[in-house]
Design a protein around this motif. Structure first.
Motif, mmCIF file in Angstrom:
data_model
loop_
_atom_site.group_PDB
_atom_site.id
_atom_site.type_symbol
_atom_site.label_atom_id
_atom_site.label_comp_id
_atom_site.label_asym_id
_atom_site.label_seq_id
_atom_site.Cartn_x
_atom_site.Cartn_y
_atom_site.Cartn_z
ATOM 1 N N SER A 113 0.852 -1.183 0.000
ATOM 2 C CA SER A 113 0.000 0.000 0.000
ATOM 3 C C SER A 113 0.888 1.233 0.000
ATOM 4 O O SER A 113 2.041 1.189 0.418
ATOM 5 N N GLY A 114 0.340 2.305 -0.514
ATOM 6 C CA GLY A 114 1.079 3.557 -0.539
ATOM 7 C C GLY A 114 0.174 4.681 -0.994
ATOM 8 O O GLY A 114 -0.969 4.458 -1.386
ATOM 9 N N THR A 115 0.685 5.888 -0.934
ATOM 10 C CA THR A 115 -0.066 7.045 -1.414
ATOM 11 C C THR A 115 0.505 7.464 -2.760
ATOM 12 O O THR A 115 1.713 7.388 -2.993
ATOM 13 N N GLU A 116 -0.386 7.878 -3.647
ATOM 14 C CA GLU A 116 -0.012 8.279 -4.997
ATOM 15 C C GLU A 116 -0.931 9.393 -5.471
ATOM 16 O O GLU A 116 -1.962 9.669 -4.863
ATOM 17 N N TYR A 117 -0.548 9.972 -6.589
ATOM 18 C CA TYR A 117 -1.361 10.965 -7.289
ATOM 19 C C TYR A 117 -1.697 10.407 -8.654
ATOM 20 O O TYR A 117 -0.819 9.905 -9.357
ATOM 21 N N GLN A 118 -2.955 10.495 -9.043
ATOM 22 C CA GLN A 118 -3.394 10.028 -10.363
ATOM 23 C C GLN A 118 -3.257 11.172 -11.354
ATOM 24 O O GLN A 118 -3.716 12.279 -11.092
ATOM 25 N N LEU A 119 -2.626 10.903 -12.494
ATOM 26 C CA LEU A 119 -2.489 11.895 -13.552
ATOM 27 C C LEU A 119 -3.320 11.468 -14.750
ATOM 28 O O LEU A 119 -3.253 10.316 -15.183
ATOM 29 N N LEU A 120 -4.105 12.396 -15.269
ATOM 30 C CA LEU A 120 -4.863 12.209 -16.505
ATOM 31 C C LEU A 120 -4.235 13.137 -17.539
ATOM 32 O O LEU A 120 -4.250 14.358 -17.362
ATOM 33 N N LEU A 121 -3.694 12.552 -18.592
ATOM 34 C CA LEU A 121 -2.983 13.321 -19.601
ATOM 35 C C LEU A 121 -3.785 13.338 -20.891
ATOM 36 O O LEU A 121 -4.019 12.285 -21.491
ATOM 37 N N LYS A 122 -4.227 14.524 -21.322
ATOM 38 C CA LYS A 122 -5.002 14.654 -22.558
ATOM 39 C C LYS A 122 -4.057 14.954 -23.706
ATOM 40 O O LYS A 122 -3.255 15.888 -23.631
ATOM 41 N N THR A 123 -4.167 14.157 -24.772
ATOM 42 C CA THR A 123 -3.239 14.271 -25.882
ATOM 43 C C THR A 123 -3.900 13.821 -27.178
ATOM 44 O O THR A 123 -5.096 13.526 -27.207
ATOM 45 N N SER A 124 -3.102 13.756 -28.218
ATOM 46 C CA SER A 124 -3.529 13.232 -29.517
ATOM 47 C C SER A 124 -3.018 11.809 -29.660
ATOM 48 O O SER A 124 -1.923 11.484 -29.179
ATOM 49 N N ALA A 125 -3.771 10.972 -30.353
ATOM 50 C CA ALA A 125 -3.377 9.574 -30.528
ATOM 51 C C ALA A 125 -1.986 9.459 -31.149
ATOM 52 O O ALA A 125 -1.219 8.565 -30.786
#
Length: 105
Positions: free
Chosen positions: A51-63
């Protein structure tokens, strides 16, 4: 034809997540990065519950940027096996999708 995409990854701390997001933005690899608040992650690693703590990243880009972005993540990610998930988009607000396109060309 333009195809938008979202990549997801996790990062162990907010400061380095922000630093990397800025680098990817400056290279036009992404149009936007959302860094979600600290979360608790539970997972199996090497046969043991972790277990651990993390940050979720959502990266918007082009295919057409996905492979390059994935490589950029792998070059700097501190994890041995980082989460990198590709999420295709099937639609969205046209003006927003055009904004993504304009910032990732």
């Amino acid at each position: 034809m333009f195809e938008p995409a979202i990549l997801m990854t996790t990062w162990p701390d907010q400061d380095s997540a922000e630093q990397q997001a800025k680098k990817w933005l400056n290279k036009n690899l992404v149009a936007c990065v959302n860094i979600l608040p600290r979360m608790k992650s539970l997972y199996i690693w090497n046969g043991e519950l972790q277990s651990g703590t993390e940050y979720q990243l959502l990266l918007k880009t082009s295919a057409h940027r996905v492979s390059e972005l994935e490589q950029a993540i792998l070059e700097v990610h501190p994890y041995e096996c980082p989460e990198i998930l590709h999420l295709p988009l099937t639609g969205g607000y046209v003006d927003y999708l055009n904004w993504i396109k304009g910032n990732t060309e």
